[in-house]
Design an enzyme around this catalytic site. Structure first.
Site, short mmCIF file in Angstrom:
data_model
loop_
_atom_site.label_atom_id
_atom_site.label_comp_id
_atom_site.label_asym_id
_atom_site.label_seq_id
_atom_site.Cartn_x
_atom_site.Cartn_y
_atom_site.Cartn_z
N THR A 160 99.01 105.20 9.73
CA THR A 160 99.39 105.08 8.92
C THR A 160 99.08 104.14 7.72
O THR A 160 99.21 103.67 6.51
CB THR A 160 101.62 105.13 9.58
N SER A 220 96.66 108.22 13.99
CA SER A 220 96.55 108.02 16.14
C SER A 220 97.49 109.30 17.20
O SER A 220 97.47 108.64 18.03
CB SER A 220 97.36 106.79 16.13
#
Length: 317
Positions: free
Chosen positions: A17, A63
């Site tokens: 992010t 992730s």
């Protein structure tokens, strides 16, 4: 001649992010992670210009999609950088979803004496109010601190040990906590204030113990104890050839009678089992019933531990 003090910080980018983009600045949810390269991230943090830096893009992914091959490449990249005399330490930009697993993996594989600091963000790089740049700057100050060593996670001004950190909130900027409330340090306006000292890490198992590029890794799954847990999922996983199981038990790793028996049967069939807890804090004590405890490790970290054991490495003491 006096040797030069190591002052180079190497920043390794893996996406997440912190490197994400959204179509609208007010959108903190509908973004795509891993869109901005690590060099661009660095350029967006003016305070980093005071540090001597190098950057390398190891991966560019969300992730939630972290995989064993990326872990291997990252461990090799970190190991290579830490052997350089001029490198003070390594800073890794990562996504929040699996940062605690990556941190524990690097902690067990490398057990570095130099600092390896992972940082992340809960908001994409296009957000109205960013947390990523401050987290990167704080992490750089932590890497540069004389007392810093080992694998740590630095987010929202808090520093956590690799074996203690866990994501505890789905959305807030301060989404992380230390298991049982443990915090190693706080970074305040570029100053690191140490609150406690990390316990000595395990002996490094080294990257040579990892499977080669493209080779298979052991299959390990996590199962959960809950009301009416009947053990059927365990039996299905054993039938499918699972090699290890972590069970997130209730309370002190307690299990329904049916689930416990299924796990004992799996263990007798050669499947390695570790018993953790679905609680947010506290260790699991040995109970003498035949299923070994994961100690204070969370279920996801216990899975990493079991993975490394199945690769032939000694358990963490």
């Amino acid at each position: 001649m006096q040797s030069k003090v190591a002052d180079l910080i190497v920043i390794l980018g893996t996406g997440g992010t912190i490197a994400g983009k959204a179509a609208q600045a007010n959108d903190n949810v509908g973004y795509k992670a891993g869109e901005i390269g690590v060099e661009a991230l660095i350029a967006g943090v003016p305070g980093l210009s005071t540090f001597r830096l190098e950057a390398q893009q190891v991966a560019q992914l969300d992730s939630k999609d972290m995989d064993f091959q990326t872990w291997r490449r990252l461990a090799l990249a970190v190991e290579a950088q830490l052997t350089r005399d001029e490198v003070r330490g390594v800073l890794i930009t990562h996504g929040t979803d699996t940062i605690e697993e990556t941190a524990y993996f690097l902690h067990r594989v490398l057990a570095p004496r130099k600092p390896v600091v992972l940082t992340a963000a809960m908001r994409p790089a296009t957000a109205l109010q960013l947390d990523g740049p401050q987290n990167m700057l704080d992490a750089a100050h932590l890497v540069n601190d004389a007392a810093a060593a080992g694998v740590m996670v630095c987010v929202a001004g808090q520093v956590y040990a690799a074996d203690q950190v866990q994501k505890a909130h789905s959305y807030r900027v301060d989404a992380f906590r230390g298991r049982d409330g443990t915090v190693l340090a706080q970074v305040e306006e570029g100053q690191v204030r140490w609150l406690s000292q990390a316990l000595p890490g395990p002996l490094a198992i080294g990257t040579a113990a990892l499977p080669t590029e493209g080779a298979a890794w052991p299959r390990i799954e996590i199962v959960l104890n809950h009301a009416n847990a009947d053990g059927r999922l365990v039996r299905l996983l054993v039938h499918e050839g699972v090699e290890g199981l972590v069970v997130a038990g209730t309370g002190n790793g307690t299990l329904s009678a049916a689930l416990e028996q299924a796990l004992l049967d799996a263990q007798a069939a050669g499947v390695q089992v570790l018993r953790s807890t679905r609680c947010d804090g506290g260790p699991v004590a040995e109970n003498g019933r035949g299923l070994p405890s994961a100690g204070a490790l969370s279920p996801v970290k216990a899975r990493v531990e079991l993975l490394l054991r199945l690769l032939g490495t000694p358990p963490q003491s």
